[in-house]
Design an enzyme around this catalytic site. Sequence first.
Site, short mmCIF file in Angstrom:
data_model
loop_
_atom_site.label_atom_id
_atom_site.label_comp_id
_atom_site.label_asym_id
_atom_site.label_seq_id
_atom_site.Cartn_x
_atom_site.Cartn_y
_atom_site.Cartn_z
N ASP A 121 0.89 -1.22 -0.06
CA ASP A 121 0.30 -0.01 0.13
C ASP A 121 0.68 1.18 -0.14
O ASP A 121 1.73 1.52 0.60
CB ASP A 121 -1.07 0.08 1.63
CG ASP A 121 -1.91 1.70 1.16
OD1 ASP A 121 -2.72 1.52 -0.08
OD2 ASP A 121 -2.42 1.69 2.53
N HIS A 128 -3.66 14.16 0.43
CA HIS A 128 -3.43 13.13 1.84
C HIS A 128 -2.71 13.58 2.40
O HIS A 128 -3.04 13.65 3.89
CB HIS A 128 -3.90 12.32 1.13
CG HIS A 128 -4.46 10.56 2.26
ND1 HIS A 128 -5.35 10.72 3.44
CD2 HIS A 128 -3.42 9.66 3.25
CE1 HIS A 128 -5.10 10.20 4.26
NE2 HIS A 128 -4.08 9.61 3.87
N GLU A 194 -10.38 3.90 3.81
CA GLU A 194 -9.15 5.00 2.91
C GLU A 194 -9.61 4.25 1.47
O GLU A 194 -9.64 3.50 1.20
CB GLU A 194 -7.94 4.05 3.28
CG GLU A 194 -7.53 4.56 4.55
CD GLU A 194 -5.70 4.92 4.48
OE1 GLU A 194 -5.45 5.41 5.52
OE2 GLU A 194 -5.50 3.70 3.71
N GLU A 196 -8.84 3.66 -2.16
CA GLU A 196 -7.88 3.99 -3.21
C GLU A 196 -8.68 3.32 -4.62
O GLU A 196 -9.44 2.35 -4.84
CB GLU A 196 -7.22 3.53 -1.94
CG GLU A 196 -7.14 3.52 -1.08
CD GLU A 196 -5.76 2.66 -0.26
OE1 GLU A 196 -4.84 2.35 -0.94
OE2 GLU A 196 -5.15 2.83 1.40
N ASP A 228 -9.25 -0.02 1.93
CA ASP A 228 -7.48 -0.18 2.97
C ASP A 228 -7.88 0.73 4.17
O ASP A 228 -8.10 1.70 4.81
CB ASP A 228 -6.80 0.15 2.64
CG ASP A 228 -4.86 -0.68 3.28
OD1 ASP A 228 -5.93 -2.22 3.02
OD2 ASP A 228 -4.81 -0.19 3.74
N ARG A 232 -7.21 4.21 13.24
CA ARG A 232 -6.72 5.05 13.13
C ARG A 232 -5.89 5.13 14.97
O ARG A 232 -4.61 5.55 15.24
CB ARG A 232 -7.64 7.08 13.13
CG ARG A 232 -8.42 6.63 11.93
CD ARG A 232 -6.68 6.70 10.45
NE ARG A 232 -7.45 6.64 9.27
CZ ARG A 232 -6.26 6.47 8.11
NH1 ARG A 232 -5.41 6.40 8.55
NH2 ARG A 232 -7.42 6.76 7.20
N GLN A 235 -2.90 2.39 14.89
CA GLN A 235 -2.02 2.95 14.48
C GLN A 235 -1.23 4.13 14.83
O GLN A 235 0.12 3.60 14.87
CB GLN A 235 -2.86 3.37 13.12
CG GLN A 235 -1.84 3.93 11.90
CD GLN A 235 -2.66 4.28 10.48
OE1 GLN A 235 -3.30 4.29 10.36
NE2 GLN A 235 -1.28 4.84 9.50
N LYS A 248 -4.17 -1.74 10.09
CA LYS A 248 -4.14 -2.19 8.72
C LYS A 248 -4.65 -3.76 8.21
O LYS A 248 -5.31 -3.36 7.25
CB LYS A 248 -3.20 -1.41 8.54
CG LYS A 248 -2.72 0.18 8.22
CD LYS A 248 -3.34 0.90 6.94
CE LYS A 248 -3.21 2.41 7.21
NZ LYS A 248 -3.89 3.41 6.44
N THR A 252 -8.45 -5.83 4.29
CA THR A 252 -8.59 -4.63 2.94
C THR A 252 -9.51 -5.39 1.57
O THR A 252 -9.98 -6.40 1.27
CB THR A 252 -6.55 -4.67 2.22
OG1 THR A 252 -6.19 -4.65 3.39
CG2 THR A 252 -7.39 -3.77 1.36
N GLU A 356 -9.68 12.72 7.32
CA GLU A 356 -9.89 13.81 6.62
C GLU A 356 -10.75 14.68 6.55
O GLU A 356 -10.72 16.37 6.68
CB GLU A 356 -9.26 13.98 5.03
CG GLU A 356 -7.75 13.46 5.00
CD GLU A 356 -7.48 13.14 4.02
OE1 GLU A 356 -6.90 14.16 3.07
OE2 GLU A 356 -7.02 12.32 3.18
#
Length: 409
Positions: A121, A128, A194, A196, A228, A232, A235, A248, A252, A356
């Site tokens: 990834d 971002h 996420e 992607e 993904d 948070r 992480q 993570k 996925t 975000e």
Amino acid sequence: MNAVNPFAVPQDSPFGPDNLPYGVFSTAGGPRRLGVAYGDHVLDVGAAARATGAAGELAGLLEAPSLNPLLAAGRPAWRQARAATTAWVTAEEHRAAVGPCLVPRGEVTLHLPFEVADYVDFYASEHHAANLGRIFRPGAEPLTPNWKHLPIGYHGRAGTVVVSGTPVVRPSGQRKAPAEPAPSYGPSQRLDIEAELGFVVGAPTTLGERVALRDADRHVFGVCLVNDWSARDLQAWEYVPLGPFLGKSFATSVSPWVVPLDALAHARTEPPARDTEPLPYLDDRSGLPPAGLDIALEVRLNGHPVSRPPFAAMYWTYAQMLAHMTVNGASLRAGDLFASGTISGPDRESRGALIELTWNGEQPLELPDGTTRAFLQDGDEITITATAPGPNGTRIGLGEVTGRISPAH
């Protein structure tokens, strides 16, 4: 779709003859088969190969229960298969033989389209990366010193890549807020998405071999959508100094359809202007075909659109990601998957992650039912869709990737 004539696909269909994405399907508990999406149907390509008398290696590749044999066969075989499939659904001479091989999409179960060999990834969106820098390092330079010199990435867990529709169990692990004296264990309280784009690798390489920018299309078969999922809080506590791990690796999600790179010819675009001189192996300014892609995504939370990320805004291209991924001699295997990292644009409405969109929870989203979200709650469902320009004003559909959050075990 015309029920009497399954070949009569409307021009505005996301799965028209210019697309023909590959997937793996089954019907009524039967064996898994390789299929191609066409209108509201799935073409059983193995059955079509037999019905039309296709012979030799091509027939064997299309009768496999996954994409991996076709991926490993390389670009000449990919083009041969695409030409044959296009002829089967467009040429009048094949309709009698191919018609019985078209299965209504509502009657099939879709599976993971390929066996994932390795998963990488990346972190290729400047918007971002800069947003996260502003959130976590206010007042400092948003980007880390290395960001504009190389596509940053990490190796994920191939065994937890799952097909769209697979429930996502809320992960548990250690988390520690900055003000807390010690870490605690429990379900993630800051579960995120996420949005992607994933790139599916076909032709393998040997250990020690590098893939140059000009050779990327010899190895990248096609694209799929990726979510993904990210915890948070897990992480944030674990990632120093080695990077993402349990935050993570729990899941996925990928879309069930892999759109061939050849179907995206009209989506090719130049990447954004760069203000940092790249090293030669990443320098794509010397007459190479553009490797940016004009793909428009949409993220929906419980059916409500919350973001429309533009892939055309990505700083690093898939060719540069692949070149960097192999510059140390790391080998490729058929079925490797590498993803772009969160796709974000310059505006709030184009950010591809909740961290975000809600500015780390400080600006929660307001949903039509009157509730708000900073991060995902149990029962929430995220759906990501995307389209790209096709010929003659058509749109190429990438399908969707969906996941619903289940409570922690």
